[in-house]
Enzyme design. Structure first.
Site, mmCIF file in Angstrom:
data_model
loop_
_atom_site.group_PDB
_atom_site.id
_atom_site.type_symbol
_atom_site.label_atom_id
_atom_site.label_comp_id
_atom_site.label_asym_id
_atom_site.label_seq_id
_atom_site.Cartn_x
_atom_site.Cartn_y
_atom_site.Cartn_z
ATOM 1 N N ASP A 126 -3.517 -1.699 -7.448
ATOM 2 C CA ASP A 126 -4.338 -2.645 -6.699
ATOM 3 C C ASP A 126 -5.504 -3.129 -7.563
ATOM 4 O O ASP A 126 -5.907 -2.454 -8.518
ATOM 5 C CB ASP A 126 -4.890 -1.979 -5.432
ATOM 6 C CG ASP A 126 -3.781 -1.595 -4.458
ATOM 7 O OD1 ASP A 126 -2.708 -2.224 -4.511
ATOM 8 O OD2 ASP A 126 -3.996 -0.662 -3.665
ATOM 9 N N LYS A 127 -6.059 -4.266 -7.187
ATOM 10 C CA LYS A 127 -7.138 -4.890 -7.963
ATOM 11 C C LYS A 127 -8.259 -3.908 -8.301
ATOM 12 O O LYS A 127 -8.725 -3.849 -9.444
ATOM 13 C CB LYS A 127 -7.710 -6.075 -7.174
ATOM 14 C CG LYS A 127 -8.899 -6.750 -7.834
ATOM 15 C CD LYS A 127 -9.440 -7.876 -6.978
ATOM 16 C CE LYS A 127 -10.669 -8.514 -7.613
ATOM 17 N NZ LYS A 127 -11.227 -9.609 -6.786
#
Length: 325
Positions: A139-140
């Site tokens: 995830d970011k």
């Protein structure tokens, strides 16, 4: 830009009676079954000089099979000079330590400035590998280790191992709300949330998801965990921990709001409130090298923000020892 593929082989007698797609998958294991099936349907496969377009066609053995095709490059993405923290690299793979805030793959809201764009700049030939060699994502705002394939052959083998759950191990460090007393296994399917389309959720119609976890350190109102993924669903650790009512600190999507213990110092409170991302780090990666088969392991140090958070939690526990009866 595209890569020309020219393959040929004689079908061994012992494979006689098998389907064309099954035979090609055994003869050319560097390419996935789905890719081989597409080549057959697109009439890129010839047997004894005659084009065949039926994957289920059975061969006798002894035939000469030839594949002439091209693999189109990822043309829609541009190379961008974005720094990558490369932990390891050879002719087939590279392993990076992804920082917080860097999206892995372009998408809605993030058309560029991603790991994929950086990979295209670092190794231009990776444009010939689907998804620029990305076989798994973070995830970011999750930090840590990712492996990337630099060739189609490497990608095929990595994906096979990942799907088979063999020779591909991912371990994570996390800090969650609440005090957990013991580790365990979460085996709950995950799918898209029924009403919140950017969220994932545990529900019975989802895909199988398995997370192993153990307690690494306990604090007054939080727990440091070590987790291992057996599957790789979107937001898997975050969703599973929220399901256990122990969301990760800083996870604003899944309920990781600040939960300070009594008598916490202002410094403690400021640190907790200021931690704006999920406290999750891909700390260890172990794989069988996709070409040599050698088992390889890498570890990425805990990032500064998570280390500072851990230090604050430890200090708070020492300043407020709990009485045991």
């Amino acid at each position: 830009m595209s890569e020309q593929i020219s393959l040929q082989a004689e079908v061994p007698i012992e494979l006689g009676g098998k389907r064309l797609d099954q035979i090609l998958a055994q003869l050319f294991p560097d390419f996935s079954r789905s890719r081989i099936k597409t080549w057959i349907l697109d009439e890129k496969v010839a047997v004894n000089g005659q084009t065949l377009s039926t994957p289920k066609e059975k061969l006798f053995g002894g035939e000469l099979v030839e594949i002439e095709t091209q693999i189109e490059a990822e043309r829609e993405y541009e190379a961008q000079d974005i720094a990558l923290d490369i932990v390891y690299e050879d002719d087939d793979i590279l392993v990076i330590n992804k920082p917080m805030g860097l999206v892995v793959h372009p998408g809605a809201g993030n058309p560029n400035g991603t790991v994929l764009n950086a990979l295209l700049h670092h190794h231009p030939d990776i444009i010939n590998v689907p998804r620029a060699g990305i076989v798994h994502r973070l995830d970011k705002d999750t930090t840590g280790l990712m492996v990337v394939a630099k060739t189609i052959q490497a990608q095929t083998h990595l994906v096979k191992n990942l799907q088979a759950r063999t020779n591909f191990t991912r371990e994570y460090e996390a800090i969650c709300n609440g005090t957990m007393t013991a580790g365990g296994v979460i085996e709950k399917p995950i799918g898209r949330h029924a009403t919140k389309r950017t969220h994932m959720a545990v529900h019975e119609m989802g895909k199988p998801a398995i997370t192993h976890y153990r307690v690494a350190e306990k604090f007054r109102a939080h727990t440091r965990l070590r987790l291992r993924l057996e599957t790789g669903r979107t937001h898997q650790i975050r969703v599973h921990m929220a399901y256990l009512k122990h969301p990760l600190i800083g996870d604003q999507l899944y309920g990781g709001r600040p939960c300070p213990p009594k008598n916490a110092s202002e410094t403690f409170l400021d640190t907790l409130r200021g931690f704006k991302r999920q406290a999750l780090h891909a700390i260890k990666l172990s794989i069988a090298h996709p070409i040599t088969g050698e088992m390889m392991t890498w570890e990425a140090p805990i990032p500064e923000d998570m280390q500072a958070l851990t230090d604050i939690l430890r200090g708070d526990s020492k300043e407020n020892p709990q009485i045991e009866y």
